[in-house]
Design an enzyme around this catalytic site. Structure first.
Site, PDB file in Angstrom:
ATOM      1  N   ASP A 108       0.278   4.900  11.877  1.00 43.19           N
ATOM      2  CA  ASP A 108      -0.711   5.150  10.839  1.00 43.19           C
ATOM      3  C   ASP A 108      -2.089   4.730  11.333  1.00 43.19           C
ATOM      4  O   ASP A 108      -2.231   4.157  12.421  1.00 43.19           O
ATOM      5  CB  ASP A 108      -0.353   4.395   9.551  1.00 43.19           C
ATOM      6  CG  ASP A 108      -0.140   2.907   9.802  1.00 43.19           C
ATOM      7  OD1 ASP A 108      -0.743   2.359  10.739  1.00 43.19           O
ATOM      8  OD2 ASP A 108       0.633   2.281   9.065  1.00 43.19           O
ATOM      9  N   ASP A 133      -5.368   2.598   9.863  1.00 46.88           N
ATOM     10  CA  ASP A 133      -5.741   1.672   8.795  1.00 46.88           C
ATOM     11  C   ASP A 133      -7.257   1.560   8.675  1.00 46.88           C
ATOM     12  O   ASP A 133      -7.969   1.505   9.688  1.00 46.88           O
ATOM     13  CB  ASP A 133      -5.165   0.281   9.071  1.00 46.88           C
ATOM     14  CG  ASP A 133      -3.653   0.291   9.186  1.00 46.88           C
ATOM     15  OD1 ASP A 133      -3.020   1.016   8.396  1.00 46.88           O
ATOM     16  OD2 ASP A 133      -3.109  -0.413  10.057  1.00 46.88           O
ATOM     17  N   ASP A 171      -3.788   4.332   5.657  1.00 48.74           N
ATOM     18  CA  ASP A 171      -3.736   3.201   4.736  1.00 48.74           C
ATOM     19  C   ASP A 171      -5.150   2.705   4.474  1.00 48.74           C
ATOM     20  O   ASP A 171      -5.917   2.481   5.421  1.00 48.74           O
ATOM     21  CB  ASP A 171      -2.909   2.049   5.320  1.00 48.74           C
ATOM     22  CG  ASP A 171      -1.437   2.414   5.483  1.00 48.74           C
ATOM     23  OD1 ASP A 171      -1.052   3.499   5.007  1.00 48.74           O
ATOM     24  OD2 ASP A 171      -0.697   1.623   6.090  1.00 48.74           O
TER      25      ASP A 171
END
Length: 478
Positions: free
Chosen positions: A323, A325, A404
């Site tokens: 992911d 962030d 995120d």
């Protein structure tokens, strides 16, 4: 041979009498050279009055050698000539460590700044170099030039295996050992190079010995070939699928995503549905920067004065990750709570445009912190993906990327940035160091000394509060 007049004094008497020994694990030896006999006597009495053991003779029982002599080469040559078997495990420190310990009334943690550095040209045997290896990851810098990669790669397989099977003790032990090996400025070429390393236990040494002897670890090879390990690793690559869920699917006889999707008894939430069919890893930092540009444009549309900062593994210089962030905040007090709803609303308006929101979950509570967070999957245009150096999946003009977002108040930005940057082992040791060595409490929200909040504008302020040398993000890949 060192001239007799230049040798540090050795007194044959045993340790100075101390009626109330408080620190039995620390045994000090004060080098008289450059210190003088009278000052040495004064410092000895001071230390013993505070509960320290101070030996008048140098032996293998010594834990801390303290010297005011700045001629490191001379000191180390003299120490080598004493025939000490445990020299690699001793801390050879300057008077600064002694002064701080007397002020604190206890032996303070040995940091790099305290050490009288080893001259490697004089210490070629390997183990003696280990006197500079600190026990906490937050005291050791890692670099991209991992000279012990064959060992750390094997250890990381063991870390992942025990994480997937939820066996916490070995996972932490192997993670700490890998962290130490990554920071070494030399290559381990024999078992002598492991004797005094902190956090390197018997099982890790056995693994190293096996790799040195055979070129591989049979235990690691067995794990890599294990069907359960391979399946759990595959299933947990999907956001929202943890070890328990993965193991439950494995016990049902499921081995692939297609089997999961075809099983009528397996109920997936929306995030898992998107993950099993579309989500792909971000494979380089250039692609992460492409995602950063997209997120930044969206945030600035709804909040022109908001601050968006890339964090996580890509801030540490990692080349791939599951992911991307980001920390989002604003200088307006209390405004951060409304940022994520505004961002989500804007993304929802952009369906069918160059950015598409596939799914999102807004959370306010988690094990990490209590700030407002948003976990989502973005649909990234092919033109941006190609610019990021990754191929677009066949038959699609876009790539699905997990993003995120966390929104702390501006006054807690530095703590959130430090906590979310990682790595996991670095953060674990940083908080342990704060608690054990400084009697402070550190988390993603704040740093407390007893009940006093220690404010910080930048990460450097937090390191300074802890008495640690600042480390750049790319030096924290413990």
């Amino acid at each position: 041979m060192i001239p007799k007049r230049a040798r540090p004094a050795e007194v044959t008497a045993d340790a100075c009498e101390c009626k109330d020994v408080k620190f039995g694990d620390a045994r000090l030896f004060l080098v008289e050279r450059k210190m003088g006999r009278s000052r040495r006597s004064f410092l000895t009495k001071l230390a013993t009055s505070k509960g320290f053991i101070v030996d008048q003779s140098l032996s293998d029982e010594i834990t801390h050698v303290i010297s005011e002599d700045k001629d490191a080469a001379f000191l180390w040559e003299w120490l080598k000539g004493r025939g000490l078997k445990n020299l690699p495990t001793m801390h050879v420190v300057g008077i600064g460590w002694f002064t701080e310990s007397m002020k604190e009334g206890r032996p303070v943690a040995v940091e790099t700044r305290h050490l009288i550095q080893v001259r490697y040209s004089l210490m070629r045997t390997g183990p003696a170099q280990q006197s500079t290896v600190c026990p906490y990851a937050c005291q050791r810098r890692t670099t991209t030039a991992n000279k012990n990669k064959r060992f750390t790669d094997a250890l990381e397989v063991l870390v992942e295996y025990h994480e997937l099977t939820e066996i916490e003790g070995p996972r932490v032990a192997y993670s700490r050992a890998a962290s130490v090996l990554k920071s070494l400025p030399w290559t381990i070429e024999s078992m002598g190079g492991t004797e005094a390393l902190p956090c390197v236990g018997e099982k890790t040494r056995t693994l190293i010995q096996e790799i040195l002897q055979y070129g591989r670890s049979f235990e690691v090879e067995k794990i890599l070939a294990d069907e359960r390990y391979q399946t759990l690793k595959l299933f947990t690559s999907v956001f929202g699928v943890g070890p328990k869920t993965a193991d439950k699917w494995y016990r049902r006889g499921l081995r692939s995503f297609s089997q999961i999707l075809a099983d009528p008894d397996v109920q997936l939430n929306r995030m898992q549905q998107n993950g099993t069919s579309r989500l792909q890893r971000v494979r380089n930092s250039t692609s992460a920067r492409a995602v950063e540009a997209v997120v930044g444009e969206t945030v600035r549309t709804v909040a022109p004065n908001a601050r968006v900062v890339l964090t996580g593994g890509f801030r540490r210089g990692k080349e791939f990750g599951h992911d991307v962030d980001f920390i989002v905040t604003t200088a307006e007090p209390g405004r951060e709570n409304s940022l994520l709803p505004l961002i989500m609303g804007r993304l929802e308006e952009q369906v069918s445009e160059r950015i598409m929101l596939l799914n999102s979950e807004r959370l306010r509570l988690s094990a990490m912190d209590y700030y407002s967070k948003c976990f989502l999957i973005l649909k990234l245009e092919g033109s941006r993906v190609q610019g990021g150096g990754q191929a677009v999946p066949a038959g699609r003009g876009w790539r699905a990327v997990r993003v995120d977002l966390v929104a702390p108040p501006i006054e807690r930005f530095a703590f959130t940035q430090l906590g979310w940057t990682g790595s996991k082992q670095f953060e674990r040791d940083l908080r342990r160091f704060a608690r054990v060595e400084r009697n402070m409490l550190l988390d993603n929200h704040a740093l407390f000394d007893k009940n006093q909040f220690l404010a910080a504008v930048t990460e450097k302020d937090i390191f300074a509060h802890l008495g640690l040398e600042y480390m750049e993000p790319w030096q924290r890949n413990a």
